[in-house]
Structure formats: C-alpha cells, structure tokens
Design a protein around this motif. Structure first.
Motif, PDB file in Angstrom:
ATOM      1  N   LEU A 364       0.861  -1.190   0.000  1.00 33.81           N
ATOM      2  CA  LEU A 364       0.000   0.000   0.000  1.00 33.81           C
ATOM      3  C   LEU A 364       0.891   1.232   0.000  1.00 33.81           C
ATOM      4  O   LEU A 364       1.907   1.265   0.699  1.00 33.81           O
ATOM      5  N   PHE A 365       0.497   2.256  -0.744  1.00 33.27           N
ATOM      6  CA  PHE A 365       1.244   3.515  -0.806  1.00 33.27           C
ATOM      7  C   PHE A 365       0.345   4.626  -0.296  1.00 33.27           C
ATOM      8  O   PHE A 365      -0.569   5.050  -1.003  1.00 33.27           O
ATOM      9  N   PHE A 366       0.566   5.048   0.946  1.00 34.86           N
ATOM     10  CA  PHE A 366      -0.235   6.145   1.496  1.00 34.86           C
ATOM     11  C   PHE A 366       0.437   7.480   1.201  1.00 34.86           C
ATOM     12  O   PHE A 366       1.666   7.562   1.145  1.00 34.86           O
ATOM     13  N   ASN A 475       3.319  -4.991   2.870  1.00 31.80           N
ATOM     14  CA  ASN A 475       4.119  -3.792   3.130  1.00 31.80           C
ATOM     15  C   ASN A 475       3.272  -2.540   3.042  1.00 31.80           C
ATOM     16  O   ASN A 475       2.373  -2.445   2.192  1.00 31.80           O
ATOM     17  N   VAL A 476       3.584  -1.599   3.947  1.00 31.00           N
ATOM     18  CA  VAL A 476       2.909  -0.301   3.910  1.00 31.00           C
ATOM     19  C   VAL A 476       3.977   0.762   3.696  1.00 31.00           C
ATOM     20  O   VAL A 476       4.976   0.793   4.417  1.00 31.00           O
ATOM     21  N   ILE A 477       3.769   1.605   2.717  1.00 27.88           N
ATOM     22  CA  ILE A 477       4.735   2.668   2.422  1.00 27.88           C
ATOM     23  C   ILE A 477       4.048   4.013   2.609  1.00 27.88           C
ATOM     24  O   ILE A 477       2.970   4.244   2.059  1.00 27.88           O
ATOM     25  N   LEU A 478       4.628   4.859   3.444  1.00 31.30           N
ATOM     26  CA  LEU A 478       4.072   6.198   3.650  1.00 31.30           C
ATOM     27  C   LEU A 478       4.907   7.176   2.834  1.00 31.30           C
ATOM     28  O   LEU A 478       6.131   7.208   2.964  1.00 31.30           O
ATOM     29  N   ARG A 492      12.863   2.773   7.809  1.00 29.02           N
ATOM     30  CA  ARG A 492      12.095   1.550   8.015  1.00 29.02           C
ATOM     31  C   ARG A 492      11.537   1.635   9.435  1.00 29.02           C
ATOM     32  O   ARG A 492      12.297   1.826  10.392  1.00 29.02           O
ATOM     33  N   LEU A 493      10.227   1.512   9.544  1.00 29.09           N
ATOM     34  CA  LEU A 493       9.590   1.746  10.840  1.00 29.09           C
ATOM     35  C   LEU A 493       8.945   0.484  11.391  1.00 29.09           C
ATOM     36  O   LEU A 493       8.495  -0.370  10.628  1.00 29.09           O
ATOM     37  N   VAL A 521       8.592   5.480   3.900  1.00 26.33           N
ATOM     38  CA  VAL A 521       8.685   4.652   5.084  1.00 26.33           C
ATOM     39  C   VAL A 521       8.156   3.286   4.727  1.00 26.33           C
ATOM     40  O   VAL A 521       6.999   3.134   4.375  1.00 26.33           O
ATOM     41  N   SER A 522       9.006   2.323   4.756  1.00 31.13           N
ATOM     42  CA  SER A 522       8.550   0.982   4.428  1.00 31.13           C
ATOM     43  C   SER A 522       8.490   0.171   5.707  1.00 31.13           C
ATOM     44  O   SER A 522       9.375   0.246   6.542  1.00 31.13           O
TER      45      SER A 522
END
Ligand SMILES: Nc1ncnc2c1ncn2[C@@H]1O[C@H](COP(=O)(O)OP(=O)(O)O)[C@@H](O)[C@H]1O
Ligand SMILES: C=C(OP(=O)(O)O)C(=O)O
Length: 536
Positions: A364-366, A475-478, A492-493, A521-522
């Motif tokens: 996901l790309f927020f 994976n979530v990417i901000l 990386r959080l 942020v992955s």
C-alpha cells in the motif's frame, strides 16, 4: 494547371512540362507521378458498380445500414423476482428511475424525460415520456419540455458529443480527448459542505480542526433544487450508472447526472463500468451525484461563501455540485461517501495506491495528493490494483475505482512509460496544451494550469490486476513531500512508529514537482485485520 493525360499520367499543361513529359520526366526533371491506367480503371469501376449494387436508395438509408443495434453480450434473462419482464417494461422502469432522480421536490411536474440524442430528430424516443408525478393543474413551463437522457454512452459517442458541443474539446495525436475544466482547474476544499443531521451527528468529526464544514438539510435542499432545475432546463443530460468497489460483497451502485460529455467520460473511466447484463438489473442507485458545475450557487444562500458549492448529504445519499466543472470533485466526493459507508461495515477505506508483486505480496502507498501514489503504484514490475482509493476488509484489499487519475505535468515516455502510453483513445486529458496542427501534447506547458491530468480506465495499464482485488497487504509505504529535509529520505519503521507517522501526516504543501523529495517509510507489517489500523 494540372490535368490527366491521355494515358492516365498526371501532367502539367505548360509547354515546358509537356516537353519534359515527352522526355519521360516530370517538371524540374523530377520523375512523373504515375497513376493507374484510366481507361482500364473506368472499366473496372463500371463492373464494380453493377456487381455490388448499393443496398440503399437514399443517403439516409445508407447511413441506417452503417449502425447495427447494440445487443447485450448474453441473452436478456428475466430476474427471478421480476418474472418475465419484457425489454419494453425494463426500459420503462429504467426511465422512471432516472425521471425520479431528476424530479423537483417542490413542483409537481417536471420535464418529460426521454432517452436519446435530441439532435437525432428522426429517431423517435425509445420509450414514451414519463411525468414525474401525475399531471395536475399547476402545470409549469418546464413540464412542457423534454429532457433527453444520454444514458451510459460509450467513449466514442461521448467524444462526438464533446467535440460537437463543448468548446475546448479536441482529439490529441494519440487519440485522447483533450478538455478544459473551466475556471476551476483543481478541487475547491473550502467550498465543500456536509449536511449535519441525525445521520451524521455522531459518526462524523465536527468542529475545530475537522475538514467537514457543516450545512443544514434545508440549505442542501435549496442547492439540490437549484442543480436539478438547471439540469432540467437543458435539452439533454448525461446519466452514468456505475459501481464502486471491486469487492462484490461491498459494491455500491452510483448514478452521476451531469451536463457535460467530459464529465460523463471522466466517470465512465473512473468508476467501475457495468456490463450490459448488470445494467439490466441496476434498479435504484445507492448514491446520486447531481453535477450542475456550469451553474453557480447563490451566494445569498446560507453557508455559501463563494459561487462554488460541493454539498454532501449522507442521509439522502446525494451530492450536489454547483460552480465548478473540475471533474476530480466527483471522484473525491464519492471517496468521501465510501469513507462513511465502509467503516460502518467494519471495512477500512484507504487513501492509498496499491500494487502486488509476482508472489502475491501486496503493498500500500499512502500519501496526500501529489506525493506519488499514482506514479509509484504504476510499477512495470508489479501488478497494479489501484492508484488512489482502496478498501481493506476481511477479504483482503479491493480497489474502489475502475480507473486512474494521473498528473501529467512533465510526463515523459522515459520516466513513466505505462502512464504515458495509457493516454490514448478513451482517456480524458484535462487542461493540457497541444500543438494546434499536430495535436501533440506539450506536457511541460503550464499555461492553463500545473494540475494537468489524465483519467483512463485501469485496464489501459498493461499489468493491471483484474479484477482489482488482492490479499492482505504485506508492506505499507508512507509517502510525503518534504521540501525542507525534515525527514530522512527512507526509513524503516516498526508498527508503533508507522502509526505515529501516519497520524502526523507530514507533507510540505508549497512545492513544485521538480523540488519534491520523497520520504518513504517501508514497514514489513503484520496487519491482518483492518480494525487494527482503524484504531490509529
Ligand atoms: N521520485 C518520484 N516519485 C514519484 N513521483 C515523482 C517523483 N519525482 C517526480 N514525481 C512527480 O510527482 C507527481 C506525483 O503525483 P501522483 O503520483 O499523481 O501523486 P498522487 O497519486 O499521490 O496524488 C507526478 O507528477 C510525478 O511525475
Ligand atoms: C482527485 C484529486 O486528488 P489526487 O491529487 O489525490 O489525485 C485532485 O486533487 O483532483
């Protein structure tokens, strides 16, 4: 002066040219332009004419041979509950439903709603007219006119409508429809209002800091009437019946009533397109947009601070647009509706892009507008599920939309080939500048706006995942715009940090794209149930 020679050659009548011809070369010594042997050609034509007679006596008859009647791809099956419903009855019910959508809530009568293009006067209306209500003595002028409904037109038909009737509509060199959105070339968040009533009082965030600016039910009805009156005053309106959400369990039926072919094509691309069979049983929509964007709101109306008003009534499940033709209002307005409806069903709605690797790993790309959701989710090495709006339920993720809305400023085939190539026949290109002769688009030109856009169906991206659903994300990417170097380029959080930065939502607003840097942020995360994220 040019003329045809006796042997069928193309020749010039001057003596110099005649001499050159005799010598076997054309004017200025260039080789002669050869054409067919005219005597033989004439003979062939003669035979052709008698061998294949034209199957029409008049031009009108010839034109009528051109078009085959559209038929659904599968036979019309009677819905179980409706029994043996005839095609005529189905059409009548459909028209009645559209007529009800367009009904004035203050007058007893309205225009007669018929299907078809008013320009085709020879074509009789498909179904007889339908009054909003039984005729009464309080007849108004508006009840004496017809409103023609152009229902779910195809892209080709919408192109014709746009080019014929909408100034600023052109076909570009790659076949896209270039349009202008008028004075507004971006969304108008300060002109958005949400009806505060029993339905929304407890469920929505009101007051200081909230993006939801309230309006009352009565004012909404004033604006609704204004929009409906405007639409009914036109000769024709466009009606799109479509769906939102690729998860069939949580699909929403939407109807968009608009005055411009541009708006109809935009929504055709952005919402999920119904098959002919699905349209047969569409029935009453779950949500309706009245787009009267060419017509302003009345600033004497309570709550109106400009001539633009975008009003959402979740109780009535309606949205009214006045004073802006920017098509993105419809797309984002429907997203707002999904943000309300989906959490009530225990589903998380996400402002994110989404794609999937070959092994089924979903990312996901927020990010806020312009941070790169569309650009980065359209990755040639991964399957595109969607670029902007998703739902996350126990079933996994599903795209809400049926298309993408990409920014075009400085777009190039080298940097973003899939988006570049998606700009072809069917795509709406908003506010771009192009060469008046070649119709080649100059994506670097900001003369109309920097916010130039392309809206295309998701299947225009070669590796789109159809249907647009996937398993739970891995994976979530901000993404954030960070002009000032506050954030490290990549971090990386862990879960808690991800939640913290998600809520913080840092983005520098005052940026040109070329100065953007991206804070990515992955987080390899273990969200398996949406309600875990709902808590943050
Ligand atoms: N490194 C980058 N990553 C993503 N987009 C970039 C990058 N550099 C420049 N851009 C530009 O920034 C814009 C990002 O917009 P977009 O992907 O539509 O954002 P969103 O979908 O989040 O609104 C595009 O015009 C893209 O070409
Ligand atoms: C639809 C819009 O949002 P986004 O920039 O996220 O595409 C818009 O700003 O018009």
């Amino acid at each position: 002066m040019a003329s045809g020679g006796a042997n069928g050659e193309f020749s010039f009548s001057s003596s110099t040219t005649a001499a050159a011809n005799r010598a076997g070369s054309g004017r200025n010594g260039l080789p002669k332009i050869q054409t067919q042997d005219s005597a033989k050609k004439a003979e062939d034509l003669c035979y052709d004419d008698s061998a294949t007679p034209v199957k029409a006596q008049t031009l009108d008859e010839l034109h009528s041979l051109q078009k085959k009647r559209s038929t659904p791809s599968t036979p019309i099956t009677a819905p179980a509950a409706a029994g043996n419903q005839s095609e005529e009855e189905r059409q009548r019910q459909q028209l009645q439903s559209i007529s009800a959508s367009l009904a004035s809530l203050t007058r007893e009568t309205g225009p007669k709603v018929v299907k078809g293009d008013p320009a085709r006067r020879s074509t009789a209306p498909k179904v007889g007219h339908v009054e909003h209500y039984a005729p009464s003595i309080s007849v108004t002028d508006s009840s004496l006119k017809f409103t023609h409904v152009l229902y779910n037109l195809s892209p080709a038909e919408l192109y014709e409508q746009a080019i014929k009737y909408e100034k600023g509509s052109f076909i570009t060199s790659t076949g896209a429809l270039a349009t202008l959105s008028g004075a507004k070339t971006g969304r108008s968040p300060r002109d958005k209002r949400v009806v505060r009533d029993d339905t929304t009082e407890g469920d929505l965030w009101w007051g200081k800091g909230s993006p939801n600016i309230e309006m009352d039910e009565h004012t909404f009805m004033v604006n609704r009437e204004r929009a409906v009156d405007y639409l009914n005053s036109l000769d024709k309106v466009f009606v799109n019946d479509q769906f939102l959400n690729w998860d069939p369990e949580h699909r929403i039926k939407v109807r968009i009533v608009s005055a411009r072919a541009y708006h109809s094509l935009f929504m055709h691309n952005m919402c999920i397109r119904a098959t002919p069979e699905e349209l047969e049983n569409f029935g009453t929509p779950d949500f309706t947009i009245y787009n009267a964007g060419q017509f302003p709101c009345n600033r004497y109306t309570h709550y109106m601070t400009s001539s633009t008003s975008i009003d959402l009534n979740l109780g009535r499940r309606e949205m009214v647009i006045l004073g802006t033709q920017y098509a993105g209002e419809m797309k984002k307005g429907l997203f707002g509706v999904m943000h309300y409806l989906m959490p009530l069903r225990g589903i998380l709605s996400l402002h994110s892009g989404c794609n999937m690797g070959k092994d089924g790993d979903v990312a996901l790309f927020f990010g806020l507008s312009g941070t790169g959701k569309t650009t980065l989710s359209t990755d040639h090495n991964r399957y595109l599920i969607g670029d902007d709006e998703h739902c996350w339920s126990d079933n996994g993720v599903s795209n809400i939309e049926g298309g993408c809305y990409a920014k075009c400023i400085d777009l190039s085939a080298e940097k973003e080939p899939d988006i570049f190539n998606a700009i072809k026949f069917g795509t709406v290109l908003e506010n771009v500048v192009f060469d008046e002769h070649t119709r080649q688009v100059d994506y670097s030109d900001k003369s109309v706006t920097e916010n130039t856009r392309a809206a295309y169906p998701i299947e225009y991206i070669p590796n789109a995942k159809l249907p647009c659903v996937g398993p739970h994300p891995k994976n979530v990417i901000l993404l954030a715009c960070d002009a000032f170097g506050v954030l490290p380029p990549v971090s990386r959080l862990n879960l808690a940090q991800t939640m913290y930065h998600f809520i913080s939502g840092y983005t520098a607003l005052v940026l040109l794209p070329r100065f953007r840097s991206f804070f990515v942020v992955s987080c390899s995360c273990s969200f398996t149930r949406p309600n875990r994220l709902t808590k943050c």
